[in-house]
Design an enzyme around this catalytic site. Structure first.
Site, mmCIF file in Angstrom:
data_model
loop_
_atom_site.group_PDB
_atom_site.id
_atom_site.type_symbol
_atom_site.label_atom_id
_atom_site.label_comp_id
_atom_site.label_asym_id
_atom_site.label_seq_id
_atom_site.Cartn_x
_atom_site.Cartn_y
_atom_site.Cartn_z
ATOM 1 N N GLU A 1 0.865 -1.242 0.099
ATOM 2 C CA GLU A 1 0.184 0.121 0.044
ATOM 3 C C GLU A 1 1.048 1.233 0.060
ATOM 4 O O GLU A 1 1.761 1.435 0.875
ATOM 5 C CB GLU A 1 -0.876 -0.089 1.076
ATOM 6 C CG GLU A 1 -1.956 1.127 1.366
ATOM 7 C CD GLU A 1 -1.754 2.011 2.299
ATOM 8 O OE1 GLU A 1 -1.304 3.226 1.949
ATOM 9 O OE2 GLU A 1 -2.082 1.760 3.615
ATOM 10 N N CYS B 1 -2.645 7.706 5.276
ATOM 11 C CA CYS B 1 -2.707 7.319 3.562
ATOM 12 C C CYS B 1 -3.964 7.729 3.108
ATOM 13 O O CYS B 1 -4.236 7.620 1.686
ATOM 14 C CB CYS B 1 -2.410 6.046 3.412
ATOM 15 S SG CYS B 1 -3.365 4.638 4.972
#
Length: 529
Positions: A266, A303
């Site tokens: 990720e 994020c």
């Protein structure tokens, strides 16, 4: 629990032979004097991986209940560390105590979620196609399928979540639940926090008499330890949360192995927010306030931070910008996790500020202290973004760009051309639904989670959550790193043809000893008890 700065290799506690490291306090950039940590050398990485390889068969043979109790013991141990864990994490990361306490609860919660997943058993996907010996022109054999673990997994701790995406975070929890031993590389930004949590896992493994090598923790500075870990033939998958550069480097290493392995990385996302005309007309002020709150949350070190906002030119957008500017100017600067992250943030906002066509809207309050992030909001025309892809590079921190569009067609063009994202958000009213259909269709192909009338910071840990998306948000758009289906990354299907019952895995035995829901000849079959 006393910190020693040592590596946790299976059941052993070993002093590394590499160079010495001290944890850093980002508030003042002073070294934390105790303990002195050391980098793992190649022999320790090899030892951890070899132990994991030897542990794989006995660990995957443990029943789901044993692994569920293991995960619950880890959760209990983390909570049992109490203020010791929170104080150390605060010292190493600068994150507020309340934030860390919430993250600790999330970490324990996701461990317990996977314990529940194990007990439910559906993760095994036990499926039967009965033999049809009389079928013409060819008989069908007895066929049964279930999922088994991949093998030892390398997990990389993330800087921005020292608990929930680190040593006992979602990657570790889902891999252990699947039956995969785990070797974790501790993040340089929170070495002491990592050791505390690692010792909890090590103790739980010993107490439940799990095979040595079920868990190991290694530390290092730079990329050497991580590259060696991913290169080791015993490792069969990788879980990573971090920068695009870091994720791509691990992907290249994994792909270059004689046996390539999956890297579930990720990496990068700017999480676009689309303000549709009806919503902007009715709620410009309240949307602006909520947006700024999301933007600066945790110094923007999420994020899912909303880094780009799109709206159509006009007085409603002006009202949004005016309110957002005032609210941002009231926000205090915050300490970033490391000096490296702060430096990258400063370079990012400098790069944006120097771009032609970019106009500063507002800044947060200035703080001359060390590693302090000041919120920044910019605006530009869609035409500038369309010709300058660099404006859409992620800036990790509390900065965002508002893109002024001439019409909704430009918003749709943006949605169709943007890179993969973790999230996309639409603010809308009933009169915006027709416009929203095209945006949703475009973002379904790019984002793992699409929100209506909210903001993406805050990721619920549950069965339905998807924390993933098309590249470069992640390396594999078919997966998620949060939620119960994260376990699927570390499993693979195996079909068993014409097997005697004694050789079948427990999930496929005729008498259903695990008491599972199973699919038999295309129909779901409930357990008999």
């Amino acid at each position: 629990m006393q910190l020693t700065g040592e590596q946790l290799i299976g059941y052993q506690v070993v002093r590394g032979k590499g160079r010495e490291l001290l944890a850093m306090n980002p508030h003042d950039q002073q070294a934390i004097s105790t303990p002195v940590f050391t980098c793992a050398t190649g022999d320790l990485v090899d030892q951890a991986c070899e132990l994991a390889e030897h542990a794989f068969d006995p660990f995957r043979a443990t029943d789901p209940e044993t692994r569920a109790r293991f995960l619950e013991a880890i959760a209990d141990g983390i909570m049992g560390l109490g203020s010791t864990l929170i104080e150390r994490a605060h010292l190493e990361t600068g994150l507020p105590v309340a934030r860390l306490e919430g993250e600790r609860g999330r970490t324990a919660g996701q461990l317990r979620l996977f314990a529940t997943v194990l007990r439910q058993g559906r993760w095994q996907t036990a499926t039967f196609d009965s033999a049809l010996p009389e079928r013409q022109p060819l008989p069908r054999p007895d066929l049964r399928m279930c999922k088994i673990p991949l093998g030892p997994v390398a997990v990389f701790g993330a800087s921005n979540f020292p608990l929930a995406f680190s040593v006992a975070g979602g990657d570790t929890a889902s891999a252990l639940a699947a039956g995969c031993p785990v070797v974790v590389k501790a993040h340089r930004a929170h070495l002491g926090t990592s050791e505390l949590v690692g010792r909890v896992i090590q103790e739980a493994s010993k107490r439940l008499e799990l095979p040595e090598g079920t868990f190991s923790l290694v530390a290092g500075d730079g990329s050497d330890v991580g590259q060696q870990l991913v290169s080791h033939p015993a490792i069969k998958a990788v879980g990573f949360t971090g920068s695009r550069a870091g994720g791509l480097a691990l992907m290249r290493t994994a792909a270059a192995r004689p046996e390539p392995i999956p890297v579930y990385a990720e990496m990068s996302s700017i999480n676009p927010v689309f303000l549709l005309p009806g919503a902007l007309a009715n709620r410009a002020g309240s949307i602006a306030t909520a947006f700024v709150d999301a933007l600066v949350m945790g110094a923007g070190q999420f994020c899912t931070n909303p880094g780009v906002v799109l709206a159509v030119e006009g007085p409603d957008l002006d009202a949004f910008l005016a309110r957002a500017g005032v609210h941002l100017s009231e926000k205090a600067a915050q300490t970033m996790l490391t000096s490296g992250i702060h430096s990258a943030y400063a370079q990012g906002i400098s790069r944006i500020s120097d771009e032609p066509g970019i106009e500063a809207v507002a800044s947060g309050q200035l703080d001359s202290g060390i590693n302090q992030a000041q919120g920044q909001l910019y605006q530009t025309a869609f035409a500038n973004v369309a010709t300058n892809a660099g404006l859409l590079e992620e800036v990790f921190g509390p900065a965002a760009i508002v893109i002024r569009c001439q019409n909704v067609e430009e918003m749709l063009a943006f949605a169709q051309s943007i890179e993969g994202q973790l999230t996309a958000t639409l603010h809308l009213e009933n009169q915006d639904l027709k416009i929203a259909q095209g945006l949703v269709q475009a973002m379904e192909k790019k984002a793992g989670r699409i929100l209506i009338n909210g903001f993406p910071t805050g990721v619920e840990v549950c069965d339905t959550m998807v924390h993933g998306g098309a590249f470069p948000a992640t390396s594999d758009s078919r997966t998620t790193s949060v939620g119960s289906t994260a376990i699927e990354r570390f499993l693979r299907p195996v079909c068993y043809q014409n097997f005697p019952d004694i050789l079948l895995p427990a999930a496929l035995k005729q008498d259903n000893p695990l008491n599972l829901w199973r699919q038999v000849d295309g129909k779901p079959l409930a357990p008999s008890r």
